[in-house]
Design an enzyme around this catalytic site. Sequence first.
Site, short mmCIF file in Angstrom:
data_model
loop_
_atom_site.label_atom_id
_atom_site.label_comp_id
_atom_site.label_asym_id
_atom_site.label_seq_id
_atom_site.Cartn_x
_atom_site.Cartn_y
_atom_site.Cartn_z
CE LYS A 1 -1.72 2.64 2.90
NZ LYS A 1 -1.52 3.81 2.04
CD GLU B 1 12.59 -0.08 10.57
OE1 GLU B 1 13.23 0.95 10.82
OE2 GLU B 1 12.98 -1.22 10.88
CB CYS C 1 12.69 8.48 10.05
SG CYS C 1 13.72 7.45 8.98
CD GLU D 1 9.12 12.08 13.02
OE1 GLU D 1 7.96 11.66 13.03
OE2 GLU D 1 10.05 11.48 12.46
P1 NAD Z 1 1.98 8.10 8.25
O1 NAD Z 1 2.12 7.30 9.48
O2 NAD Z 1 0.97 9.20 8.23
O3 NAD Z 1 1.62 7.18 7.00
C1 NAD Z 1 2.45 6.08 6.62
C2 NAD Z 1 1.60 5.09 5.84
O4 NAD Z 1 0.60 4.55 6.69
C3 NAD Z 1 0.85 5.69 4.64
O5 NAD Z 1 0.87 4.77 3.57
C4 NAD Z 1 -0.55 5.86 5.19
O6 NAD Z 1 -1.54 5.87 4.18
C5 NAD Z 1 -0.68 4.63 6.06
N1 NAD Z 1 -1.70 4.69 7.11
C6 NAD Z 1 -2.21 5.80 7.71
N2 NAD Z 1 -3.10 5.45 8.66
C7 NAD Z 1 -3.15 4.08 8.67
C8 NAD Z 1 -3.87 3.11 9.43
N3 NAD Z 1 -4.72 3.48 10.39
N4 NAD Z 1 -3.66 1.81 9.18
C9 NAD Z 1 -2.78 1.42 8.24
N5 NAD Z 1 -2.07 2.29 7.46
C10 NAD Z 1 -2.26 3.60 7.67
O7 NAD Z 1 3.44 8.66 7.92
P2 NAD Z 1 3.87 9.66 6.75
O8 NAD Z 1 3.47 11.04 7.10
O9 NAD Z 1 3.45 9.10 5.43
O10 NAD Z 1 5.47 9.50 6.82
C11 NAD Z 1 6.27 10.24 7.68
C12 NAD Z 1 6.56 9.45 8.94
O11 NAD Z 1 7.24 8.25 8.61
C13 NAD Z 1 7.49 10.19 9.90
O12 NAD Z 1 7.03 10.00 11.21
C14 NAD Z 1 8.83 9.49 9.69
O13 NAD Z 1 9.71 9.59 10.79
C15 NAD Z 1 8.39 8.10 9.44
N6 NAD Z 1 9.43 7.33 8.76
C16 NAD Z 1 10.14 6.40 9.46
C17 NAD Z 1 11.18 5.71 8.84
C18 NAD Z 1 12.03 4.71 9.58
O14 NAD Z 1 12.84 4.05 8.95
N7 NAD Z 1 11.90 4.57 10.88
C19 NAD Z 1 11.47 5.98 7.50
C20 NAD Z 1 10.71 6.93 6.83
C21 NAD Z 1 9.69 7.60 7.46
#
Ligand code: NAD
Length: 479
Positions: A171, A247, A281, A380
């Site tokens: 997804k 992650e 991140c 963050e």
């Molecule tokens: P997000 O959590 O809003 O969304 C991530 C994904 O989850 C998207 O595909 C979204 O559609 C999906 N999603 C949202 N709600 C959901 C639910 N209830 N159930 C299942 N899936 C759902 O994050 P974002 O804004 O897209 O990305 C930024 C975040 O990602 C930051 O917090 C960043 O630190 C983190 N990140 C972490 C890493 C790592 O390696 N630890 C790497 C990249 C980004």
Amino acid sequence: MTPARHYINGEWLGQGALRDSLDPATGAVLGQYHAGSKALAEEAAASARRAFFGTNWQTSPRQRADALFQIADRLEAAQDEIAGLIVSENGKLRSEAMGEMIGAISELRYYGGLARTILGRTFEAQTGALSMMHREAAGVAAIIVPWNAPVMLLARSLGPALAAGCTCVIKPAHQTPLIHQRVMECLADCPALPPGVVNSVNENGSEVGEAMVASRDIDVISFTGSSATGRKIMAGAAPTLKRVGLELGGKAPAVVFDDADLDRAVRELTRGALVMAGQICVAATRFLVQESILPEFTARITEAFRSVRTGPGADASSQMGALIDKENEARVAALIERAGDECELILRGANPGGKLARGAFLTPSLFRTDDLQSPLVQEELFGPLVSIEAFGDEAEAVERANATVYGLAASVHTANLERAMRVSRAIRAGTVWLNCHGRLFAEGETGGYGQSGLGRLHGVEGLNDFLETKHIYMEQGSV
Ligand code: NAD
């Protein structure tokens, strides 16, 4: 451009309402995608389950290696085009987009190699009693990807999932469907990948993701995204007791001691904080600086931040690209205001205006505080906005570095090797860089302590999320 579609059991599906995908640098509509649904998520999960049990995928390591190499080759052939899409749909600099493509391709080749070396072990606990600890695929893996590195973060989960013998449902994030469509076209073109082994459903909202987390057809969730969503996923996975790899977010401290090479530290931390406009991140988000060098470090880093040219990723003279969308520009702008009200704002970022006014741009910001309780220090911020905090001695540096709920990454800057080792071992984070910040590669595991996540991706341990260990026991006796 054809709207981005879902991909289930080897077929492209154009179902669901059409939504726009925007260029964050201009606000222009780049293309459209079909938003998915719970029904499509369930269909994709059922397709992956049929492929897991109905093909030899899970028992064919050489085929899996071939498939991973084929995906890597096709991505490489299309890397300029996909990097162009990353620039236009994600707002990154061209150099960052190419770095993402090169990293993703390297990741897939690394796991192509590992696919043929999934090793268990055998032992004889008693005479004539042979135990075989067999490592086998965990089943169907759901891969949920964020927008900030849509190709790399997909490859980081897809590589080990396919190497281990899992089948998958992906997804992508709703902000990056066009990039994802082009990546899926590369996968769809791989003869070694049987229909149903990799499926993908777009979405707008959280219906598809929630359905994947709830599905009985899915065994493993590999999620990259925010800690807030990670918590929801863990709760959503509880009724079916799914395995979850998370992650999540970070708040990486960079600890700068008074003997550090300041030219190098300023160079590393400017890049380490502002890469992808701070939307990564592991970005350096807190500069912890020893008191005796605080004035000099602050003056130098302020100058370095001020001189960064913010502009469109497609413009070769830009040094920092756009935020992902106007909503995030407004969110980070509000944080800058708050930093101005609650702390000393050393450098105030703003939209540069003029031709960039319609884009989601913000120049870098720096604020000075020692308040560990401030939400600006604890949370963050995910943008080009960094705190400067002072510390006296090594013990205080470690205490400050460990003062948030996150534990994803950190860096330590000092000329003293023993101190570098002591401090890096005392910091509770999955990655600690010494005298640099932000080096990631396929061979080295990443993951979080605390609320930055569960499990590891990259490296040999990246396979663990996608493998079960089965004990096969036989009493064959002795001659
Ligand atoms: P997000 O959590 O809003 O969304 C991530 C994904 O989850 C998207 O595909 C979204 O559609 C999906 N999603 C949202 N709600 C959901 C639910 N209830 N159930 C299942 N899936 C759902 O994050 P974002 O804004 O897209 O990305 C930024 C975040 O990602 C930051 O917090 C960043 O630190 C983190 N990140 C972490 C890493 C790592 O390696 N630890 C790497 C990249 C980004």
